[in-house]
Write a protein that holds these residues in place. Structure first.
Motif, mmCIF file in Angstrom:
data_model
loop_
_atom_site.group_PDB
_atom_site.id
_atom_site.type_symbol
_atom_site.label_atom_id
_atom_site.label_comp_id
_atom_site.label_asym_id
_atom_site.label_seq_id
_atom_site.Cartn_x
_atom_site.Cartn_y
_atom_site.Cartn_z
ATOM 1 N N GLY A 13 -11.565 40.175 7.626
ATOM 2 C CA GLY A 13 -10.685 39.088 7.205
ATOM 3 C C GLY A 13 -11.098 37.706 7.699
ATOM 4 O O GLY A 13 -10.448 36.712 7.393
ATOM 5 N N GLU A 16 -11.910 34.951 4.949
ATOM 6 C CA GLU A 16 -10.709 34.438 4.281
ATOM 7 C C GLU A 16 -9.952 33.493 5.197
ATOM 8 O O GLU A 16 -9.403 32.480 4.747
ATOM 9 N N PRO A 20 -10.345 30.146 2.838
ATOM 10 C CA PRO A 20 -9.580 30.849 1.807
ATOM 11 C C PRO A 20 -9.763 30.276 0.405
ATOM 12 O O PRO A 20 -9.380 30.910 -0.580
ATOM 13 N N GLU A 21 -10.372 29.079 0.332
ATOM 14 C CA GLU A 21 -10.608 28.486 -0.992
ATOM 15 C C GLU A 21 -11.695 29.246 -1.753
ATOM 16 O O GLU A 21 -11.793 29.128 -2.986
ATOM 17 N N PHE A 23 -13.018 32.663 -0.342
ATOM 18 C CA PHE A 23 -13.005 34.096 -0.051
ATOM 19 C C PHE A 23 -11.584 34.633 0.003
ATOM 20 O O PHE A 23 -10.676 33.980 0.518
ATOM 21 N N ARG A 24 -11.419 35.838 -0.502
ATOM 22 C CA ARG A 24 -10.132 36.518 -0.401
ATOM 23 C C ARG A 24 -10.391 38.014 -0.272
ATOM 24 O O ARG A 24 -11.476 38.514 -0.615
ATOM 25 N N MET A 25 -9.364 38.704 0.228
ATOM 26 C CA MET A 25 -9.473 40.141 0.378
ATOM 27 C C MET A 25 -8.989 40.794 -0.915
ATOM 28 O O MET A 25 -7.953 40.419 -1.466
ATOM 29 N N ASN A 26 -9.738 41.774 -1.411
ATOM 30 C CA ASN A 26 -9.334 42.445 -2.643
ATOM 31 C C ASN A 26 -8.430 43.650 -2.338
ATOM 32 O O ASN A 26 -8.074 43.908 -1.178
ATOM 33 N N ALA A 31 -13.710 41.809 1.292
ATOM 34 C CA ALA A 31 -13.776 40.412 0.873
ATOM 35 C C ALA A 31 -14.502 40.257 -0.447
ATOM 36 O O ALA A 31 -15.411 41.026 -0.771
ATOM 37 N N TYR A 34 -14.319 34.476 -4.823
ATOM 38 C CA TYR A 34 -13.622 34.396 -6.115
ATOM 39 C C TYR A 34 -13.748 33.045 -6.789
ATOM 40 O O TYR A 34 -13.195 32.849 -7.883
#
Ligand code: SF4
Length: 61
Positions: A13, A16, A20-21, A23-26, A31, A34
């Motif tokens: 994590g 993110e 966070p702009e 990378f995000r967790m799916n 990660a 997106y």
């Protein structure tokens, strides 16, 4: 610049949290990058996230 996360992500994590702009967790708890290409104003943050990845699976090119 394009960001990708290779398959050995351990889902910590960190990326993110740092950027966070981009990378995000799916849904699998891993990660993903997106937003591609990475906007120029976010390149430094994306690099920070890549530097902090404990298993070095964030590729920026
Ligand atoms: S910092 Fe690295 S290991 Fe942690 S969630 Fe992001 S890509 Fe995965």
């Amino acid at each position: 610049m394009y960001a990708t996360v290779e398959s050995d992500c351990i889902g910590c994590g960190s990326c993110e949290a740092v950027c966070p702009e981009i990378f995000r967790m799916n849904d699998d708890g891993l990660a993903e990058a997106y937003v591609n290409p990475v906007p120029s104003e976010l390149e430094e943050k994306a690099k920070e996230a890549a530097d902090m990845c404990p298993v070095d699976v964030i590729i920026l090119e």
